[in-house]
Design a protein around this motif. Structure first.
Motif, PDB file in Angstrom:
ATOM      1  N   PRO A 199       0.847  -1.211   0.000  1.00 46.77           N
ATOM      2  CA  PRO A 199       0.000   0.000   0.000  1.00 46.77           C
ATOM      3  C   PRO A 199       0.874   1.250   0.000  1.00 46.77           C
ATOM      4  N   ASP A 200       0.336   2.350  -0.499  1.00 51.23           N
ATOM      5  CA  ASP A 200       1.133   3.588  -0.607  1.00 51.23           C
ATOM      6  C   ASP A 200       1.754   3.978   0.727  1.00 51.23           C
ATOM      7  N   SER A 201       1.018   3.702   1.821  1.00 50.00           N
ATOM      8  CA  SER A 201       1.513   4.105   3.144  1.00 50.00           C
ATOM      9  C   SER A 201       2.752   3.291   3.535  1.00 50.00           C
ATOM     10  N   ASP A 202       3.007   2.206   2.814  1.00 47.49           N
ATOM     11  CA  ASP A 202       4.110   1.315   3.177  1.00 47.49           C
ATOM     12  C   ASP A 202       5.033   1.074   1.976  1.00 47.49           C
ATOM     13  N   SER A 203       5.057   2.037   1.034  1.00 48.68           N
ATOM     14  CA  SER A 203       5.851   1.869  -0.183  1.00 48.68           C
ATOM     15  C   SER A 203       7.020   2.853  -0.159  1.00 48.68           C
ATOM     16  N   GLN A 207       7.224   7.664  -3.627  1.00 47.24           N
ATOM     17  CA  GLN A 207       7.232   9.136  -3.657  1.00 47.24           C
ATOM     18  C   GLN A 207       8.368   9.671  -4.549  1.00 47.24           C
ATOM     19  N   SER A 218       0.602   5.886  -8.190  1.00 47.29           N
ATOM     20  CA  SER A 218       1.016   5.115  -7.014  1.00 47.29           C
ATOM     21  C   SER A 218       0.485   3.680  -7.116  1.00 47.29           C
ATOM     22  N   ASP A 220      -1.452   2.033  -5.051  1.00 46.95           N
ATOM     23  CA  ASP A 220      -2.888   1.921  -4.738  1.00 46.95           C
ATOM     24  C   ASP A 220      -3.759   2.458  -5.877  1.00 46.95           C
TER      25      ASP A 220
END
Ligand code: ACO
Length: 309
Positions: A199-203, A207, A218, A220
């Motif tokens: 997931p973007d929060s864990d990639s 960024q 991204s 997700d």
């Protein structure tokens, strides 16, 4: 140095391409080598799951299609290794890193192909996910990678269609064939969603890769695009996607879907998927068996070069 960086930044900002002869930050080069190598390894390892069915394809026509498809994947691997070489990477070294387990390949290829329906489902879902992820890479800021992706995506579209057509034929067959397709979809659906990465929060890479315009969307975003595209295709086919939480959300204008089991994804990346050991062992064996071909080609190239001198 500041001038070079400014020129690089201006090229990226203007949506123009960075070419091999251009100056680029070391991080940009390293990121591209990492991603392109991982992508190339995926194409090569990805020949194995479907290769498993070439000798057992039910008709000559299906065998010819499958053979052509698996050969295409080999070709994709070769264009991609060539793209990595334009960045100064050495293909033999990249192969060594793969064989030593130091470079990754896509998680999806660590799952077994248990029935012939898997050939269709891989075409439909796995190549479908690959297209979703890779079409934006045709606009990647690095020229050789972007150009390689144009041809790869055209061929992947053919792969996706052949998979869907195969499944359509099976769905119009017997109850047993329909059950085989559904069972295969049940096994491949969640691993296909994992192909898009964490997931973007864990990639950790997204960024910066988006700032450099290597990635255009991204993980997700692309995963959502794939789900939205695939649900109507599943309906047309007459199969159920194995997710009780999957439903249209009119407010978002997208399908909501259930939570992905990220512990499974992490286990597969750590080497504990159902076929990790088998895939790498097979690749190592093929590499060793091909040693004489590489030696013969190198000896011939050397002889030819000497003659020209
Ligand atoms: N399988 C294996 N490893 C993965 C996967 C996956 N499905 N998704 C992410 N990872 C790895 C990344 O490589 C990264 O590891 P690393 O830093 O050690 O290299 C780590 O997990 C964290 O992920 P992200 O920060 O999201 O990494 P990245 O920005 O590279 O995004 C992605 C991952 C989306 C797969 C990207 O690399 C990409 O688009 N690659 C090109 C497409 C590709 O490789 N496709 C291969 C399968 S499709 C086919 O061949 C048919």
């Amino acid at each position: 140095m500041d001038d070079l960086q400014a020129q690089f930044d201006a090229t990226i900002a203007a949506d123009q391409r960075i070419e091999p002869r251009d100056w680029m930050p070391e991080g940009y080069r390293r990121t591209l080598i990492r991603q392109i190598a991982q992508h190339a390894h995926s194409e090569i390892i990805g020949m194995q799951p479907e290769g498993n069915w070439i000798l057992r394809a039910p008709t000559l026509r299906r065998k010819a299609i499958l053979l052509a498809k698996v050969q295409d994947e080999a070709g994709h691997g070769l264009y991609l290794y060539s793209a990595a070489e334009t960045l100064g990477a050495d293909r033999a070294e990249l192969t060594e890193l793969l064989l030593a387990g130091k470079q990754k390949y896509s998680s999806i290829f660590n799952y077994p192909t248990l029935s012939y329906a898997d050939v269709g489902v891989i075409g439909w879902l796995v190549d479908g996910a690959a297209i979703c992820n890779q079409v934006p890479l045709c606009r990647c800021s690095y020229g050789p990678y972007a150009r390689a992706m144009i041809r790869i995506c055209k061929e992947e579209s053919f792969h996706q269609r052949q998979g869907y057509e195969l499944l359509m034929a099976m769905m119009q067959g017997t109850d047993e064939q329909r059950a085989m397709v559904q069972e295969s979809v049940n096994r491949w659906w969640w691993p296909s969603l994992m192909m898009f990465g964490p997931p973007d929060s864990d990639s950790p890479n997204t960024q910066q890769s988006m700032a450099w315009k290597i990635k255009r969307h991204s993980n997700d975003e692309l995963r959502q695009r794939f789900v939205d595209m695939t649900v109507p295709q599943a309906e047309a086919l007459g199969v159920t996607l194995p997710d009780p939480d999957l439903r249209w959300n009119p407010e978002r204008g997208h399908y909501d879907f259930g939570e992905i089991d990220w512990s499974e994804f992490k286990a597969v990346l750590a080497g504990a998927g159902p076929c990790n050991a088998q895939r790498l062992a097979h690749r190592r064996r093929a590499h060793e068996n091909g040693a004489w071909v590489r030696e013969a080609a190198a000896a011939y190239a050397e002889k030819h070069a000497r003659k020209q001198e």
